[in-house]
Every structure is written in C-alpha cells, then in structure tokens.
Design a protein around this motif. Sequence first.
Motif, PDB file in Angstrom:
ATOM      1  N   MET A   3       0.637  -1.056   0.018  1.00  0.00           N
ATOM      2  CA  MET A   3       0.092   0.105  -0.218  1.00  0.00           C
ATOM      3  C   MET A   3       0.833   1.166  -0.510  1.00  0.00           C
ATOM      4  N   LEU A   4       1.694   1.312   0.712  1.00  0.00           N
ATOM      5  CA  LEU A   4       2.990   2.417   0.612  1.00  0.00           C
ATOM      6  C   LEU A   4       2.940   2.427   0.161  1.00  0.00           C
ATOM      7  N   LEU A   5       4.232   1.904  -1.194  1.00  0.00           N
ATOM      8  CA  LEU A   5       4.628   1.426  -3.007  1.00  0.00           C
ATOM      9  C   LEU A   5       3.653   2.575  -3.700  1.00  0.00           C
ATOM     10  N   ILE A   6       2.669   1.443  -3.477  1.00  0.00           N
ATOM     11  CA  ILE A   6       1.230   1.954  -4.436  1.00  0.00           C
ATOM     12  C   ILE A   6       0.861   3.533  -4.459  1.00  0.00           C
ATOM     13  N   TRP A   7       1.162   3.991  -2.976  1.00  0.00           N
ATOM     14  CA  TRP A   7       0.951   5.796  -2.875  1.00  0.00           C
ATOM     15  C   TRP A   7       1.816   6.267  -3.043  1.00  0.00           C
ATOM     16  N   GLY A   8       3.404   6.149  -2.644  1.00  0.00           N
ATOM     17  CA  GLY A   8       4.314   6.492  -3.269  1.00  0.00           C
ATOM     18  C   GLY A   8       4.578   6.868  -4.360  1.00  0.00           C
ATOM     19  N   ILE A   9       4.451   6.170  -5.108  1.00  0.00           N
ATOM     20  CA  ILE A   9       4.457   6.142  -7.317  1.00  0.00           C
ATOM     21  C   ILE A   9       3.106   7.115  -7.580  1.00  0.00           C
ATOM     22  N   ASP A  10       2.045   6.594  -6.732  1.00  0.00           N
ATOM     23  CA  ASP A  10       1.109   7.515  -7.754  1.00  0.00           C
ATOM     24  C   ASP A  10       1.034   9.185  -7.015  1.00  0.00           C
ATOM     25  N   THR A  11       1.597   9.287  -5.781  1.00  0.00           N
ATOM     26  CA  THR A  11       1.931  11.000  -5.407  1.00  0.00           C
ATOM     27  C   THR A  11       3.408  11.523  -5.708  1.00  0.00           C
ATOM     28  N   LEU A  12       4.380  10.961  -6.312  1.00  0.00           N
ATOM     29  CA  LEU A  12       5.289  11.414  -6.736  1.00  0.00           C
ATOM     30  C   LEU A  12       5.263  11.019  -8.308  1.00  0.00           C
ATOM     31  N   PHE A  13       4.692  10.081  -8.656  1.00  0.00           N
ATOM     32  CA  PHE A  13       4.643  10.519 -10.594  1.00  0.00           C
ATOM     33  C   PHE A  13       2.629  10.513 -11.220  1.00  0.00           C
ATOM     34  N   SER A  14       2.181  10.729 -10.633  1.00  0.00           N
ATOM     35  CA  SER A  14       0.566  11.049 -10.926  1.00  0.00           C
ATOM     36  C   SER A  14       0.118   9.812 -11.413  1.00  0.00           C
ATOM     37  N   TYR A  15       0.792   8.503 -10.906  1.00  0.00           N
ATOM     38  CA  TYR A  15       0.242   7.348 -11.840  1.00  0.00           C
ATOM     39  C   TYR A  15       0.201   6.136 -10.626  1.00  0.00           C
ATOM     40  N   ASN A  16      -0.849   6.040 -11.177  1.00  0.00           N
ATOM     41  CA  ASN A  16      -2.062   4.354 -10.206  1.00  0.00           C
ATOM     42  C   ASN A  16      -1.758   2.979 -11.278  1.00  0.00           C
TER      43      ASN A  16
END
Length: 251
Positions: free
Chosen positions: A40-53
Amino acid sequence: ESKEERNYKYWSFANFFSRVFRSQFIAFVGNVLLAFPIAMLLIWGIDTLFSYNIASSKWRGLITDLDPVDSPAIYHAAIAGVFLFLSGIIAGSVANRDKYNSLYYRIEQHPILKRVFGKEKTKQFAGWYKKKWAGVISNVWFGVFMGMTGSIGIFLGLDIDIRHITFASGNLALGMYGSDWRAPTDMIIWGVVGIGVIGFVNFIVSFSLSLILAFRARKMKFYELILVSKAIWALFLLSPMQFFFPPKEKK
C-alpha cells in the motif's frame, strides 16, 4: 528397538514438528502483517510522486485472482507450497554441506580475512554466514521457482502459476488502491478469505511434504503417526509457546 529408544524418537520428532510449525507460523503472520502495508505504501508513493496509479487498470484481476472459489487460487497455492518445501530442502543441503566442510571455521580462521578486517569482524562474518547463508540461498531459489512458474505455464500452454500469501496480501492492497477504494465489499471479503485459504494451502502442502520426508528419514511407519501425534500433544501441553515463538537461548 527398546521402549526408551522409541520414546526418544517420538519426542525428538515432536520437537522437530514444533520447529517446523513455528517457522511456518512466523512466516504466515509476518507476511500478512508486512506485505499489505508495504504494498500500500509503495503504490501510494508512486502515485504521489508520479501521479500514476499503476493498478488502476488491473485492480479487478488482482482481487478476483484471490477468490478461492472462482479462480484456481487453491491449485496455484499448492504449487507454491511445493516450492516452499523444495527451498527448505535446499537450505538444509547448503547448511549440511557447509558444516561437513567446516566452512564456518575456515572463514573464521582465514588469514587474509583476519588481516584485512581483523579477527573480531571476521568472526562476526563467520557467525552471520553460519546463521543466515543457507536461508539466503534457499530464498534466492524460492524466488527463482516462483518467478519462472507463470512463464513456463504460458510457454507450455498450461494453467500453472503460483499463489503465495505474501503476494496475495500485497495484491489485495494494490487492488484496493487501484480501484480508488471503490472495489465492491463482497469482492474484498472474498479476497481476504482467499488470502487465508492461500496461506493455509501454502502451509499444509509444504508442512505435509516435510513431515513425510522426516518420517522416511527416520524409517518410521505410517501407523506410528498416532504415537507421534500423542507426543506432539504432550509437548504442546508442556510448552505451548515454543510452537509459536523461538525458545530463549541458554547462555
């Protein structure tokens, strides 16, 4: 075989059972508690940094693949259980080979290592090697087994893949986030149930194969299973915590 020898054999097997059960239990709990929040933390971090889910288009498959009724999750979990057993065999083989060749002592007494790192650090490394190296090798091979299964299935046109409790927990987290928290409740419930079933099948397959191997190694007959079960139950009543947590080392 005397009565004392039989009792010792059953009691040693009960202790072996407690160690195997403890390792599987700790792995089960650790995987569930760590895999879900980390994914959950990794996918949230990627989404937050790169705006990509990264799971926005795959969330439904990630969750439905956990369903123990409408997917081959149980069958694939059994395959993963076999790989868990094989990785344990590899760990034991590596540990026995290193012990036979006195590798720990050789590392500790290696003149070049002692000259470069000093006696104390060389001794510490030898201790780390003794405790961890067999596990490192077995985990590497477990990763190889798990990673190649799906590709081999595709190549051969067979419906073979793996379901492991670690990946199952992580996939549920990815699926929930990928759906933007709109996944149906019943789908999530079946996903949670699937994680439990997958973990149980992982455990029971690898555990059963380990017990069969232990029976063969000790030349025990099938009818002795009842006597072994009594010894295991007696050990559990005497020291139940050792089935779940490692005993304290005697100084």
